[in-house]
Design an enzyme around this catalytic site. Structure first.
Site, PDB file in Angstrom:
ATOM      1  N   ASP A 147       0.993  -1.127  -0.110  1.00  0.00           N
ATOM      2  CA  ASP A 147      -0.158  -0.096  -0.046  1.00  0.00           C
ATOM      3  C   ASP A 147       1.089   1.388   0.099  1.00  0.00           C
ATOM      4  O   ASP A 147       2.185   1.098   0.170  1.00  0.00           O
ATOM      5  CB  ASP A 147      -0.769  -0.198   1.086  1.00  0.00           C
ATOM      6  CG  ASP A 147      -2.388  -1.287   1.393  1.00  0.00           C
ATOM      7  OD1 ASP A 147      -2.380  -1.642   0.234  1.00  0.00           O
ATOM      8  OD2 ASP A 147      -2.223  -1.667   2.396  1.00  0.00           O
TER       9      ASP A 147
ATOM     10  N   ASP B  37      -1.016  -2.691  -4.296  1.00  0.00           N
ATOM     11  CA  ASP B  37      -2.052  -3.022  -4.217  1.00  0.00           C
ATOM     12  C   ASP B  37      -3.691  -1.441  -3.486  1.00  0.00           C
ATOM     13  O   ASP B  37      -3.366  -0.822  -4.190  1.00  0.00           O
ATOM     14  CB  ASP B  37      -1.697  -3.289  -2.808  1.00  0.00           C
ATOM     15  CG  ASP B  37      -2.747  -4.132  -1.456  1.00  0.00           C
ATOM     16  OD1 ASP B  37      -3.914  -5.164  -2.436  1.00  0.00           O
ATOM     17  OD2 ASP B  37      -2.207  -4.391  -0.901  1.00  0.00           O
TER      18      ASP B  37
ATOM     19  N   ASP C 131      -4.649   1.571   4.234  1.00  0.00           N
ATOM     20  CA  ASP C 131      -5.309   1.183   4.560  1.00  0.00           C
ATOM     21  C   ASP C 131      -5.086   1.742   6.263  1.00  0.00           C
ATOM     22  O   ASP C 131      -3.769   1.445   6.804  1.00  0.00           O
ATOM     23  CB  ASP C 131      -4.693  -0.527   4.382  1.00  0.00           C
ATOM     24  CG  ASP C 131      -5.529  -1.712   3.246  1.00  0.00           C
ATOM     25  OD1 ASP C 131      -6.136  -1.240   2.521  1.00  0.00           O
ATOM     26  OD2 ASP C 131      -4.438  -2.001   3.480  1.00  0.00           O
TER      27      ASP C 131
ATOM     28  N   ARG D  25     -13.859   0.850  -3.123  1.00  0.00           N
ATOM     29  CA  ARG D  25     -13.323   1.032  -1.562  1.00  0.00           C
ATOM     30  C   ARG D  25     -12.782   3.128  -1.460  1.00  0.00           C
ATOM     31  O   ARG D  25     -11.604   2.656  -1.020  1.00  0.00           O
ATOM     32  CB  ARG D  25     -12.487   0.643  -1.742  1.00  0.00           C
ATOM     33  CG  ARG D  25     -11.988  -0.382  -1.608  1.00  0.00           C
ATOM     34  CD  ARG D  25     -11.081  -1.872  -1.685  1.00  0.00           C
ATOM     35  NE  ARG D  25     -11.829  -3.430  -1.390  1.00  0.00           N
ATOM     36  CZ  ARG D  25     -10.615  -4.307  -1.758  1.00  0.00           C
ATOM     37  NH1 ARG D  25      -9.607  -4.106  -1.355  1.00  0.00           N
ATOM     38  NH2 ARG D  25     -10.592  -5.787  -2.516  1.00  0.00           N
TER      39      ARG D  25
END
Length: 427
Positions: free
Chosen positions: A205, A244, A248, A300
């Site tokens: 990430d 990715d 997060d 997302r």
């Protein structure tokens, strides 16, 4: 002609030079009281109390890695462009430089083509070589930030490319005014069982908040830069994904505020909670997203599990052939969405904004849509639109909590100009 004599005091006023205002010291700023979940607990001050010897100016990946480590209060000022894919002496590193034990993508594709290998997971010496090569890259591009740290970009062009910044089991961290670009995985793995048709899975990430508390992420730009996913090739009938997520917030992290950031051109963007089975996340993952520009994302923005997540006054530019949804209502999530503006393009409808990923309820009000960046702003009931289109996955609207930590919630029409305020270089 009679001349008028001006009083001396008037002349002085007219000719006085107004001194230029000094640029604000971003490194010393702290999260204002009441600004989202990160203002709860003890608040978020980062490295504001740093001693002079713990204020660092960095311009290389190695300098950055050394400066952000440790728990003492510190301010790390990023100057210019830093590339994580460099050796300690600054020599650029390509994907080929990380490859070990004879790994090449060409041989990997030939060996594990489903027409040859079948639908079993890759195994054997070539898969082991891929994993070892991935470990070599991870050693260079993963960088962990310690507690009581402020990382801030200097000026409007501070950029960190290729780096996976991780805040793991830390507290009191601020990241501001940075462009975080193209954190790419040189060695994605093929999983033939992922999604039924198989998928390429990448690591890294741009920013991972894991097991950490009181984190403020403000005025940053998250981007793939010159390596957008839309231009990546397909292998085995699936996109060769080298990225990715952008951000997060996972593994019982808590008290996080994400404000005035620009997240752009990514399929899978932001997770809050990364597993339905991680029951230790209950009571954590409290996160606020406000005044961000979610620009051309596929999904997302965010997808939420477990946490009490407040999403307000964000601007969504919904325009991509990869688009699936914006707000993901996941397992035991408590999502509160208000006064967000959705600029709907490419024929995408309001019924696609919310997706049910095993959740039960979402509280939403004051949200609105507009068409193609112009025209009238029209309020929409996101739950009603979702439920009409997806009656088999209908969501409720039970109120289980009320946000207490937030700035003024602006009228939704005031968010039209937000893209000119969100992102790096705009403080």
């Amino acid at each position: 002609m009679r001349r008028l004599a001006l009083p001396l005091s008037t002349v002085l006023v007219m000719t006085a030079v107004v001194p230029a205002q000094a640029a604000p010291d971003l490194g010393g700023q702290v999260l204002p009281e009441g600004d989202g979940w990160a203002s709860a607990g003890g608040g978020t001050t980062g490295g504001a109390e740093a001693a002079p010897e713990n204020v660092f100016h960095v311009s290389t990946a190695q300098e950055f890695r050394e400066a952000v480590s440790g728990d003492e209060p510190k301010i790390v000022r990023v100057e210019g462009s830093i590339d994580a894919n460099t050796a300690p002496d600054g020599t650029p590193l390509s994907c080929g430089d990380y490859a070990v034990d004879g790994y090449t993508l060409e041989e990997y594709l030939a060996a594990y083509d489903p027409e040859v290998w079948g639908r079993e997971e890759p195994s054997g010496p070539l898969e082991e070589a891929r994993e070892a090569s991935a470990d070599a890259q991870a050693e260079r591009v993963r960088v962990e930030v310690g507690s009581n740290t402020t990382v801030v970009g200097v000026g409007d062009d501070a950029e960190i490319t290729g780096m996976s910044i991780r805040v793991i089991n830390q507290e009191n961290v601020i990241l501001r005014n940075l462009t975080l670009s193209d954190t790419h995985d040189c060695f994605p793995g093929w999983d033939p069982g992922d999604g039924g048709e198989g998928n390429w899975n990448a690591e890294y990430d741009h920013l991972e908040i894991s097991g950490s508390t009181n984190v403020w992420i403000d005025h940053n730009t998250f981007t793939d830069g010159d390596n957008p996913g839309s231009e990546l090739p397909e292998y085995f009938g699936r996109r060769y994904e080298v990225h990715d997520g952008l951000l997060d917030v996972v593994r019982a992290s808590d008290l996080v505020t994400v404000s005035y950031n620009h997240f752009e051109d990514r399929d899978k963007a932001i997770l809050v909670g990364n597993s339905d089975g991680r029951t230790t996340d209950r009571g954590y993952l409290r996160t606020t997203f406000h005044h961000n520009h979610f620009d051309g994302l596929g999904q997302r923005a965010p997808r939420v599990r477990y946490g009490q997540v407040h999403v307000y006054n964000n601007h969504y530019t919904v325009a991509t052939d990869l688009y699936q949804y914006s707000l993901g209502v996941g397992f035991e999530s408590y999502l509160y969405a208000e006064n967000n503006l959705f600029d709907m393009r490419d024929g995408i409808g309001a019924e696609e904004i919310v997706a049910n990923w095993g959740g039960t309820d979402i509280v939403e009000h004051g949200n609105a849509v507009m068409e193609d960046g112009r025209g009238r702003v029209t309020e929409v009931d996101l739950v009603e639109a979702h439920n009409e289109a997806h009656p088999d996955r209908a969501l409720g609207t039970e109120l289980t909590w009320v946000p207490q930590f937030h700035t003024r919630v602006e009228p939704v029409h005031a968010i039209r100009g937000l893209p000119r305020e969100a992102g790096a270089g705009l403080l």
